[in-house]
Scaffold this motif. Structure first.
Motif, PDB file in Angstrom:
ATOM      1  N   PRO A  26       0.797  -1.229   0.000  1.00 13.88           N
ATOM      2  CA  PRO A  26       0.000   0.000   0.000  1.00 13.88           C
ATOM      3  C   PRO A  26       0.827   1.276   0.000  1.00 13.88           C
ATOM      4  O   PRO A  26       0.338   2.327  -0.386  1.00 13.88           O
ATOM      5  CB  PRO A  26      -0.828  -0.118   1.287  1.00 13.88           C
ATOM      6  CG  PRO A  26      -0.019  -1.008   2.174  1.00 13.88           C
ATOM      7  CD  PRO A  26       0.676  -1.973   1.263  1.00 13.88           C
ATOM      8  N   SER A  27       2.106   1.193   0.428  1.00 20.52           N
ATOM      9  CA  SER A  27       2.957   2.386   0.469  1.00 20.52           C
ATOM     10  C   SER A  27       3.620   2.595  -0.881  1.00 20.52           C
ATOM     11  O   SER A  27       4.175   1.666  -1.471  1.00 20.52           O
ATOM     12  CB  SER A  27       4.021   2.253   1.559  1.00 20.52           C
ATOM     13  OG  SER A  27       3.413   2.212   2.838  1.00 20.52           O
TER      14      SER A  27
ATOM     15  N   VAL B  46     -10.489   8.235  -3.118  1.00 19.01           N
ATOM     16  CA  VAL B  46      -9.035   8.130  -3.082  1.00 19.01           C
ATOM     17  C   VAL B  46      -8.562   8.764  -1.778  1.00 19.01           C
ATOM     18  O   VAL B  46      -8.865   9.934  -1.500  1.00 19.01           O
ATOM     19  CB  VAL B  46      -8.378   8.832  -4.284  1.00 19.01           C
ATOM     20  CG1 VAL B  46      -6.859   8.746  -4.188  1.00 19.01           C
ATOM     21  CG2 VAL B  46      -8.872   8.229  -5.594  1.00 19.01           C
ATOM     22  N   SER B  47      -7.840   7.981  -0.977  1.00 19.86           N
ATOM     23  CA  SER B  47      -7.329   8.456   0.309  1.00 19.86           C
ATOM     24  C   SER B  47      -5.816   8.314   0.333  1.00 19.86           C
ATOM     25  O   SER B  47      -5.275   7.291  -0.115  1.00 19.86           O
ATOM     26  CB  SER B  47      -7.948   7.668   1.474  1.00 19.86           C
ATOM     27  OG  SER B  47      -9.344   7.840   1.514  1.00 19.86           O
ATOM     28  N   LEU B  48      -5.147   9.334   0.867  1.00 19.14           N
ATOM     29  CA  LEU B  48      -3.692   9.346   0.993  1.00 19.14           C
ATOM     30  C   LEU B  48      -3.321   9.486   2.460  1.00 19.14           C
ATOM     31  O   LEU B  48      -3.944  10.263   3.193  1.00 19.14           O
ATOM     32  CB  LEU B  48      -3.081  10.505   0.197  1.00 19.14           C
ATOM     33  CG  LEU B  48      -3.422  10.595  -1.292  1.00 19.14           C
ATOM     34  CD1 LEU B  48      -2.743  11.802  -1.915  1.00 19.14           C
ATOM     35  CD2 LEU B  48      -3.035   9.316  -2.019  1.00 19.14           C
ATOM     36  N   LEU B  49      -2.311   8.727   2.874  1.00 17.81           N
ATOM     37  CA  LEU B  49      -1.806   8.783   4.242  1.00 17.81           C
ATOM     38  C   LEU B  49      -0.283   8.840   4.182  1.00 17.81           C
ATOM     39  O   LEU B  49       0.364   7.925   3.667  1.00 17.81           O
ATOM     40  CB  LEU B  49      -2.270   7.567   5.045  1.00 17.81           C
ATOM     41  CG  LEU B  49      -1.767   7.473   6.488  1.00 17.81           C
ATOM     42  CD1 LEU B  49      -2.271   8.658   7.314  1.00 17.81           C
ATOM     43  CD2 LEU B  49      -2.211   6.161   7.122  1.00 17.81           C
ATOM     44  N   LEU B  50       0.285   9.939   4.687  1.00 15.57           N
ATOM     45  CA  LEU B  50       1.725  10.151   4.634  1.00 15.57           C
ATOM     46  C   LEU B  50       2.399   9.546   5.856  1.00 15.57           C
ATOM     47  O   LEU B  50       1.944   9.742   6.996  1.00 15.57           O
ATOM     48  CB  LEU B  50       2.030  11.649   4.551  1.00 15.57           C
ATOM     49  CG  LEU B  50       3.501  12.058   4.573  1.00 15.57           C
ATOM     50  CD1 LEU B  50       4.233  11.533   3.344  1.00 15.57           C
ATOM     51  CD2 LEU B  50       3.641  13.571   4.681  1.00 15.57           C
TER      52      LEU B  50
ATOM     53  N   VAL C 203      -1.349  14.899   7.486  1.00 15.06           N
ATOM     54  CA  VAL C 203      -0.872  13.641   6.904  1.00 15.06           C
ATOM     55  C   VAL C 203      -1.958  12.881   6.161  1.00 15.06           C
ATOM     56  O   VAL C 203      -1.653  11.899   5.479  1.00 15.06           O
ATOM     57  CB  VAL C 203      -0.276  12.735   8.007  1.00 15.06           C
ATOM     58  CG1 VAL C 203       0.941  13.396   8.630  1.00 15.06           C
ATOM     59  CG2 VAL C 203      -1.324  12.413   9.074  1.00 15.06           C
ATOM     60  N   GLU C 204      -3.206  13.288   6.259  1.00 15.91           N
ATOM     61  CA  GLU C 204      -4.298  12.570   5.606  1.00 15.91           C
ATOM     62  C   GLU C 204      -5.013  13.492   4.636  1.00 15.91           C
ATOM     63  O   GLU C 204      -5.167  14.689   4.886  1.00 15.91           O
ATOM     64  CB  GLU C 204      -5.296  12.024   6.634  1.00 15.91           C
ATOM     65  CG  GLU C 204      -4.738  10.940   7.543  1.00 15.91           C
ATOM     66  CD  GLU C 204      -5.805  10.348   8.440  1.00 15.91           C
ATOM     67  OE1 GLU C 204      -6.993  10.406   8.057  1.00 15.91           O
ATOM     68  OE2 GLU C 204      -5.466   9.837   9.511  1.00 15.91           O
ATOM     69  N   ALA C 205      -5.468  12.915   3.545  1.00 16.69           N
ATOM     70  CA  ALA C 205      -6.261  13.645   2.555  1.00 16.69           C
ATOM     71  C   ALA C 205      -7.163  12.647   1.841  1.00 16.69           C
ATOM     72  O   ALA C 205      -6.750  11.520   1.534  1.00 16.69           O
ATOM     73  CB  ALA C 205      -5.373  14.372   1.554  1.00 16.69           C
TER      74      ALA C 205
ATOM     75  N   ALA D 299       9.471  10.192   0.028  1.00 10.69           N
ATOM     76  CA  ALA D 299       8.371  10.058   0.982  1.00 10.69           C
ATOM     77  C   ALA D 299       7.600   8.780   0.694  1.00 10.69           C
ATOM     78  O   ALA D 299       7.517   8.331  -0.455  1.00 10.69           O
ATOM     79  CB  ALA D 299       7.442  11.267   0.908  1.00 10.69           C
ATOM     80  N   LYS D 300       7.039   8.209   1.739  1.00 16.73           N
ATOM     81  CA  LYS D 300       6.200   7.017   1.624  1.00 16.73           C
ATOM     82  C   LYS D 300       4.749   7.427   1.860  1.00 16.73           C
ATOM     83  O   LYS D 300       4.410   7.972   2.913  1.00 16.73           O
ATOM     84  CB  LYS D 300       6.614   5.961   2.645  1.00 16.73           C
ATOM     85  CG  LYS D 300       7.996   5.360   2.409  1.00 16.73           C
ATOM     86  CD  LYS D 300       7.977   4.389   1.247  1.00 16.73           C
ATOM     87  CE  LYS D 300       9.310   3.667   1.129  1.00 16.73           C
ATOM     88  NZ  LYS D 300       9.310   2.697   0.022  1.00 16.73           N
ATOM     89  N   VAL D 301       3.923   7.160   0.872  1.00 16.14           N
ATOM     90  CA  VAL D 301       2.507   7.526   0.953  1.00 16.14           C
ATOM     91  C   VAL D 301       1.676   6.259   0.776  1.00 16.14           C
ATOM     92  O   VAL D 301       1.853   5.516  -0.203  1.00 16.14           O
ATOM     93  CB  VAL D 301       2.126   8.565  -0.115  1.00 16.14           C
ATOM     94  CG1 VAL D 301       0.647   8.902  -0.027  1.00 16.14           C
ATOM     95  CG2 VAL D 301       2.966   9.821   0.043  1.00 16.14           C
ATOM     96  N   THR D 302       0.784   6.017   1.723  1.00 15.72           N
ATOM     97  CA  THR D 302      -0.138   4.882   1.628  1.00 15.72           C
ATOM     98  C   THR D 302      -1.380   5.325   0.856  1.00 15.72           C
ATOM     99  O   THR D 302      -2.007   6.327   1.205  1.00 15.72           O
ATOM    100  CB  THR D 302      -0.535   4.384   3.022  1.00 15.72           C
ATOM    101  OG1 THR D 302       0.649   4.031   3.744  1.00 15.72           O
ATOM    102  CG2 THR D 302      -1.439   3.176   2.922  1.00 15.72           C
ATOM    103  N   VAL D 303      -1.720   4.574  -0.173  1.00 11.46           N
ATOM    104  CA  VAL D 303      -2.824   4.929  -1.072  1.00 11.46           C
ATOM    105  C   VAL D 303      -3.946   3.908  -0.918  1.00 11.46           C
ATOM    106  O   VAL D 303      -3.709   2.691  -0.987  1.00 11.46           O
ATOM    107  CB  VAL D 303      -2.350   4.982  -2.536  1.00 11.46           C
ATOM    108  CG1 VAL D 303      -3.515   5.318  -3.456  1.00 11.46           C
ATOM    109  CG2 VAL D 303      -1.228   6.002  -2.695  1.00 11.46           C
ATOM    110  N   PHE D 304      -5.147   4.418  -0.685  1.00 17.17           N
ATOM    111  CA  PHE D 304      -6.356   3.590  -0.667  1.00 17.17           C
ATOM    112  C   PHE D 304      -7.291   4.146  -1.737  1.00 17.17           C
ATOM    113  O   PHE D 304      -7.663   5.322  -1.685  1.00 17.17           O
ATOM    114  CB  PHE D 304      -7.045   3.619   0.701  1.00 17.17           C
ATOM    115  CG  PHE D 304      -6.197   3.111   1.826  1.00 17.17           C
ATOM    116  CD1 PHE D 304      -6.068   1.757   2.067  1.00 17.17           C
ATOM    117  CD2 PHE D 304      -5.512   3.993   2.651  1.00 17.17           C
ATOM    118  CE1 PHE D 304      -5.276   1.288   3.105  1.00 17.17           C
ATOM    119  CE2 PHE D 304      -4.727   3.540   3.687  1.00 17.17           C
ATOM    120  CZ  PHE D 304      -4.601   2.182   3.915  1.00 17.17           C
TER     121      PHE D 304
END
Length: 735
Positions: free
Chosen positions: A337-338, A365-369, A417-419, A451-456
Motif C-alpha cells: 500500500p505504500s 481516493v485516500s492518501l496517508l503520509l 498527513v491525511e487527505a 516520501a512514503k505515501v499509503t494509497v487507498f
C-alpha cells in the motif's frame, strides 16, 4: 466527404417531483466515433385534466457519467468534488406539449446521459385513488451526423488539405499514443485562391458537458501557427476542425503537422510484477511460510532499485483492479500500500474505470503520509486525480489541469498527513493518480529525499453507505446501473450528511412513542367488545393493535427503531388488520344472523387478504370492503325497520350518544388520513388517525343482546343451561 445521419430513440418516461436522485429520470445514449454534429430532440408533454397546471421541467446533460445535480440546494459530503451540470429548463404553460432542440457540434464520443425531473416535491402523502396526479411525460431522442471517411493525421507527417468554403469546415483526427507527455500542432503554408490574407480557425478537441476544454487557434496571414498541449488524452482519437474565416467563395489550402513528446516510464519489470501477483493470490506453499511476503518484498525492492528508474519522467506502480460487486471495485497495489514518491519525477497509478458500468458510483481516493519517511519538515506531497491523461509535472502553481480536462488536487504534508477525495459519478475512462514531492525553494536536499505515501482507492455505490440516516438504493435504466442515497429523519444531501433539517433524537423518540402508543386507544374498544360478548371482533382489534404498534416501531426513519420480524410482514399484517377491523365492525352493526355474520367475516377477510397482496396501498382495498359492508348494514337496518314498522335503531339515545359521535369520529379520521398527512406532520397526524379510528369503533359497536347477561364467574358453572336459554330466546326473537 461522406456524412451519415443516425437516429437513436428511447421510450418516454413519466416525470416525478424531486425529493432525491431516484426521482430524476435518466436517459443513456452512446455517441459513435467521428460524430461532427449531435442534436437532442427533447419532447415534454402533460395531461389535459384540470389537475394539470403549468410546470417547469429541468433537464441536465453530462458526458461520461450521470449528471451530479442538486435541485434542493443541500450539502455534499466533505472532500467531495462537485461541478455543476449543464442544464436547461422546459416550460409547459398553456401548451400541452413542448419540443426543444439542443445542438452540440463536434461532441465527444462515448456515453452521454440526460436526467430530467420536476420541481421539488411538496411532501404531501397522497393516498392512491383519492387524487389523480397529472402525468408529465418526457422523451429524449438523439440525432447524430457522422463523417465516415475522416482523414487521419499521422504524427510527424505533414498533411496538405483544402478548406473549400467557410460553410464546409475540414475535419481530421489524430491518434494520441500512450505515455504522450505533450503534443504540438502546426498549421503552415496557408494560401487562399484569391491571393488574399489567409484567415482560418482551428478547433482542437471535442465538446464535453458540463465543461468543455476545446482549444481554439486563430491564424491570419501567411505566418505559421502552432499550439502546444500538455498531457493530451492517451490512446484516444483527437478531432481537429479547420474552418475558413474568409469570404463565401474563398478556398484555403493549409498544411498540418502533429508531433508528440513521449514520456518513457520507469517501473519494475513485468516478470517480477507477475510473480508478486501470483504469490499474493495463491499464498505460500506448504512448508515455506512467508514465501508470498518475501516474493512481494523482493518485487518491491526490485522496482525501487531498477537501473535508470529515477532518470525516467514518471514512475508507474502496478495496480490490480478487484471487482467486488455491482458498482463496487477495490484497487490493490502489488508492491504494497505504500508508494515511494520523489521530487524528480511523478509516481503514477492507473485506476481503470472504463468498463462502462463504473460511472454510477463514487470514486474514493485516500492518501496517508508516513511522517518518518520524510526528512524535510516543509516538504509536501502533491497529488492529482485526472481522467484520460495524467499530470506529469506537479508544482505549486498548477491546478491539475491537462490539455482537455480539469483534475482534482490533493496534498499531504507533515502537518496534515491525511487527505481524501470523493469523485461523485466518475466518468467512464482511465483515471490516473499522480504524486510528486514538492519542497520550498532553496532546499537542495529535496532531490535525494523520498516520501512514503499509503494509497487507498476504491469505487463504492454510495459513499459511507449513506450514513446512519440514509439508504443506498441501486437504480436501473435499461441495462445501466447506478446508485443514490435516500435520506430519512429530516437528513438530506448527496450522502445524507446535511443535518440542516434533521430531527433531533428527542423528536425521533417522540415520533416513535406517538405512533406506537396511540394504538393503545384500541384497548377501550377491545374492552367494550369483550363486555358485550363480541369476542371475534375483540380478537381482530387485538391483532390490529399489536401489529400496528410494532409496524410503526419498525417503520421509523431514525435511530428509535425496533423490528420484531421482517418489515414487509409487519406492514402487510398492519394493513390487513386495519381493513378487517373496519369490515367486522360494520357487519357487527348490521345485526344479521350469527351464522351469516361469521361467514361474511371469514369470506371478507380472505378477499381483503387477496386484494392487499395485489395492491397494498390502493384506496379501494379499504373503501371497497367499507362500502360493501355499509350496503349490507343499510339493507339489514331497512329490513329491521320495515318489520318493526319504526326507525332502526329505535332509541334516540343510541343515535345521539353513540352512532352520531362514532360516525363523526370516523369521518374526521378519514379526512385526516386522506388529505392532511405530509412527510413533516406524519407522526402526529397518523397518531390522530389511530386515536379517532379506535374511539369510533368503541362508539359504533352495538349493545349486547338483551338475553346476554354481564360477565360473572357464577354463570360459568351453568354453561349448558345458558346455551339452551340462548337458543330459545333466539328462536323466539326470530318468530
Amino acid at each position: 466527404s461522406l456524412y451519415v445521419s443516425e437516429y437513436f430513440s428511447q421510450s418516454a418516461q413519466k416525470l416525478n417531483f424531486y425529493s432525491w436522485y431516484g426521482n430524476a429520470k435518466l436517459f443513456h445514449f452512446h455517441v459513435p466515433e467521428d460524430t461532427v454534429l449531435l442534436r437532442w430532440l427533447l419532447q415534454a408533454s402533460r395531461g389535459k385534466g384540470p389537475e394539470c397546471t403549468p410546470m417547469e421541467i429541468t433537464v441536465h446533460f453530462r458526458h461520461g457519467a450521470p449528471p451530479v445535480i442538486n435541485p434542493l440546494g443541500t450539502l455534499f459530503p466533505a472532500n467531495a468534488t462537485v461541478r455543476p451540470s449543464y442544464n436547461i429548463s422546459i416550460t409547459l404553460s398553456s401548451a400541452v406539449q413542448n419540443t426543444t432542440f439542443v445542438n452540440v457540434s463536434t461532441p465527444s464520443a462515448g456515453d452521454w446521459f440526460i436526467a430530467a425531473h420536476l420541481p421539488e416535491a411538496a411532501g404531501r402523502i397522497e393516498v392512491k385513488g383519492f387524487s389523480t396526479p397529472c402525468p408529465y411525460m418526457f422523451q429524449a431522442d438523439m440525432f447524430v451526423l457522422r463523417l465516415t471517411d475522416m482523414p487521419v493525421l499521422e504524427p510527424g507527417v505533414p498533411m496538405p488539405h483544402t478548406v473549400v468554403s467557410p460553410a464546409k469546415p475540414l475535419h481530421v483526427k489524430v491518434f494520441v499514443p500512450k505515455h504522450a507527455a505533450g503534443m504540438r500542432f502546426e498549421l503552415r503554408s496557408c494560401v487562399t485562391n484569391e491571393k488574399k490574407a489567409c484567415a482560418v480557425r482551428v478547433v482542437l478537441g471535442s465538446i464535453t458537458l458540463p465543461q468543455s476544454f476545446q482549444r481554439i487557434l486563430t491564424c491570419t496571414g501567411s505566418v505559421n501557427c502552432s499550439l502546444a498541449l500538455d498531457s493530451p488524452p492517451w490512446e484516444k482519437w483527437l478531432q481537429i476542425m479547420v474552418e475558413s474565416l474568409g469570404t463565401a467563395n474563398a478556398s484555403v489550402s493549409v498544411e498540418m503537422l502533429a508531433s508528440f513528446t513521449v514520456c518513457r516510464p520507469g517501473s519494475a519489470s513485468s516478470f517480477l510484477n507477475f510473480i508478486s501477483l501470483n504469490q499474493s493470490q495463491t499464498g505460500a506453499r506448504p512448508g515455506t511460510p512467508g514465501a508470498a511476503g518475501s516474493s512481494a518484498q523482493s518485487a518491491g525492492e526490485a522496482a525501487h532499485n531498477t537501473p535508470g528508474q529515477r532518470s525516467s519522467c514518471l514512475q508507474t506502480q502496478p495496480v490490480v483492479r478487484e471487482d467486488l460487486d455491482v458498482v463496487s471495485v477495490r484497487y490493490r497495489l502489488l508492491n504494497g500500500p505504500s508508494v515511494p514518491v520523489n521530487s524528480l519525477s511523478p509516481t503514477l497509478l492507473l485506476l481503470n474505470l472504463n468498463t462502462g458500468m463504473d460511472s454510477g458510483g463514487s470514486l474514493v481516493v485516500s492518501l496517508l503520509l508516513n511522517k518518518t519517511s520524510v526528512s524535510l519538515t516543509n516538504a509536501t506531497v502533491a497529488a492529482c486525480v485526472n481522467a484520460a491523461s495524467p499530470v506529469l509535472s506537479l508544482n505549486a502553481t498548477r491546478n491539475c489541469s491537462t490539455a482537455f480536462s480539469q483534475g482534482y488536487p490533493l496534498s499531504v504534508s507533515t502537518s496534515s498527513v491525511e487527505a481524501t477525495l470523493i469523485v461523485l459519478y466518475p466518468q467512464t475512462d482511465d483515471w490516473f493518480l499522480s504524486l510528486q514531492l514538492l519542497c520550498p525553494k532553496g532546499q537542495g536536499e529535496c532531490d535525494t529525499a523520498e516520501a512514503k505515501v499509503t494509497v487507498f482507492a476504491y469505487l463504492t455505490p454510495c459513499f459511507n453507505d449513506c450514513g446512519p440516516y440514509g439508504q443506498c438504493s441501486l437504480l436501473r435504466r435499461h441495462g445501466y446501473l447506478y446508485a443514490a442515497c435516500s435520506c430519512k429523519a429530516g437528513w438530506g444531501g448527496w450522502s445524507c450528511t446535511d443535518d440542516t433539517k434533521a430531527q433531533s433524537i428527542g423528536a425521533q423518540n417522540l415520533a416513535t412513542l406517538l405512533l406506537t402508543l396511540s394504538n393503545l386507544m384500541f384497548l377501550p374498544a377491545i374492552a367494550v367488545a369483550v363486555y358485550r360478548y363480541y369476542l371475534v371482533e375483540a380478537s381482530v382489534y387485538t391483532y390490529t393493535m399489536f401489529f400496528s404498534t410494532f409496524y410503526h416501531a419498525c417503520d421509523q426513519p431514525g435511530v428509535a427503531v425496533m423490528c420484531i420480524m421482517d418489515y414487509d410482514t409487519l406492514q402487510y399484517c398492519d394493513f390487513l388488520g386495519s381493513v378487517v377491523s373496519i369490515w367486522v365492525t360494520i357487519l357487527c352493526m348490521a345485526r344479521v344472523k350469527k351464522i351469516l355474520k361469521y361467514v361474511l367475516f371469514v369470506l371478507g377477510t380472505l378477499l381483503i387478504a387477496m386484494s392487499l397482496q395485489l395492491d397494498r396501498r390502493g384506496v379501494w382495498n379499504m373503501m371497497g370492503p367499507c362500502l360493501f359492508a355499509l350496503v349490507i348494514m343499510i339493507a339489514a337496518w331497512v329490513h329491521h325497520g320495515t318489520k318493526r314498522r319504526h326507525c332502526y335503531p329505535s332509541s334516540w339515545k343510541r343515535w345521539v350518544f353513540y352512532l352520531l359521535p362514532g360516525i363523526t369520529l370516523a369521518f374526521i379520521a378519514i379526512s385526516v388520513y386522506a388529505f392532511m398527512e405530509t412527510n413533516e406532520n406524519y407522526y402526529y397526524t397518523h397518531s390522530i388517525w389511530h386515536v379517532l379510528v379506535a374511539c369510533s369503533v368503541a362508539f359504533l359497536l352495538p349493545p349486547r343482546d338483551k338475553h346476554k347477561k354481564p360477565w360473572a364467574w357464577s354463570q360459568k358453572l351453568t354453561c349448558r343451561y345458558q346455551i339452551c336459554q340462548n337458543d330459545r330466546e333466539e328462536l323466539y326473537a326470530v318468530t
